[in-house]
Design an enzyme around this catalytic site. Sequence first.
Site, PDB file in Angstrom:
ATOM      1  N   LEU A  96      -6.747   2.612   5.970  1.00 24.05           N
ATOM      2  CA  LEU A  96      -6.406   1.973   7.232  1.00 24.05           C
ATOM      3  C   LEU A  96      -6.419   0.455   7.052  1.00 24.05           C
ATOM      4  O   LEU A  96      -6.851  -0.049   6.014  1.00 24.05           O
ATOM      5  CB  LEU A  96      -7.430   2.379   8.296  1.00 24.05           C
ATOM      6  N   LYS A 119      -9.841  -0.764  -1.073  1.00 24.07           N
ATOM      7  CA  LYS A 119     -10.434  -2.100  -0.972  1.00 24.07           C
ATOM      8  C   LYS A 119      -9.734  -2.868   0.152  1.00 24.07           C
ATOM      9  O   LYS A 119      -8.580  -2.576   0.494  1.00 24.07           O
ATOM     10  CB  LYS A 119     -10.332  -2.813  -2.320  1.00 24.07           C
ATOM     11  N   ARG A 193      -1.367  -7.475   6.841  1.00 25.77           N
ATOM     12  CA  ARG A 193      -2.136  -8.216   5.832  1.00 25.77           C
ATOM     13  C   ARG A 193      -2.453  -9.627   6.275  1.00 25.77           C
ATOM     14  O   ARG A 193      -3.348 -10.280   5.712  1.00 25.77           O
ATOM     15  CB  ARG A 193      -1.358  -8.271   4.515  1.00 25.77           C
TER      16      ARG A 193
END
Length: 384
Positions: A96, A119, A193
């Site tokens: 996720l 990660k 991101r």
Amino acid sequence: MPPNIFSRILWPDAPPAPVPKAADAVRVGLLGASRISPRAVIGPAKALASVIVHGVAARDGKKAEAFAKKHGIPKWYTGYEAMLNDPEIDAVYIALPNGHHAEWTLKAIHAGKHVLLEKPSASNATESAAILAATQTQDAKNARIVVLENFHNLFHPALHRARDLVRAGAVGNVHSASVRLCFPNIFGKDDIRFDYALGGGINMDLGTYACSALRFMLDAEPLRVTSATPTTLVRPDVDGEMAATLDFPDGVAASYVVSMVRPWISFVCSGLEGMKPMLEIKGDKGTLSLSVFVLPQLLHKLTVVPTTTTTITADDATQHVAETVYGEGGNTTYWYSLRAFAARIRGAEEPEPQYWIPLEWSVKNQRCVDMVYEKAGLRVRGEA
């Protein structure tokens, strides 16, 4: 050259042929129908007798169903809780957005599920430590839970060969190390991101690989971050490119630059070598370089070049090395980490090379990432 070189070029992460499943194979559920799941779990699982991908959950049940049918997964769930409540699921794979890692890992632990966690382990070291604490509870169910942060590249034999060379003195006394991990703007600046609320920032993505690779190769923890510069900010507190320098014990100076916002033209001008991710360890007798260290199945190259002024004796570990290390059939980094995860759950002896990332190690890696943000003057992820 790796095995099956032409197929490797056309489909670099192609798994080997499917194998029959063991009676005690670990039944994994995908918590989230993520884009990385086929590469990280679905493909490698086909070639492992110890793993079965048994289900996929998404907030949108129709999305989960479509994903399951596309990839031949027998079960799908509407909502993540439904998967966690299913006794047929032994372990979950969590990919996720970063900001949800700690929440759903903790819920999985308390539901008695093992966790393979992409990660970073959490938004910050405090959350990562909370995951560690949850696995150390006196509750017998939780005490047996396996949680692995999926730094898959650290399980690959190319990384182990590189570290073994450094340990054997191939570069002499190490004095510096560096990582370059830069890509063009593939996803766009509106990608998750780069969303602070979801734990975004390139240092939370590629920066975690840089910190982990330096710590792995140097067998040490950074003492301090001496400089950290977010050379490109996508929005306030959200880095698109980060450059950092760190002091390690014994006077070793380390540095890294990570980016996912550089223009395409810069990669065209730099050529193939300039585009490759690079890990370098320098000592008083030579330099070790490992290209494509994040995905070494993609035509990496491991070299050791002695310092030109060094006199090499027959007993000296310093020598010119130029090799590739693909291990068993050119398997992917994800195959190696998934194999280790399943072996730890089943209590089986992992085939050589043996390697494991304890949660304590993951907490320290997240602390390294946090230290860089603090030095850069940016908020640590997850702060109110």
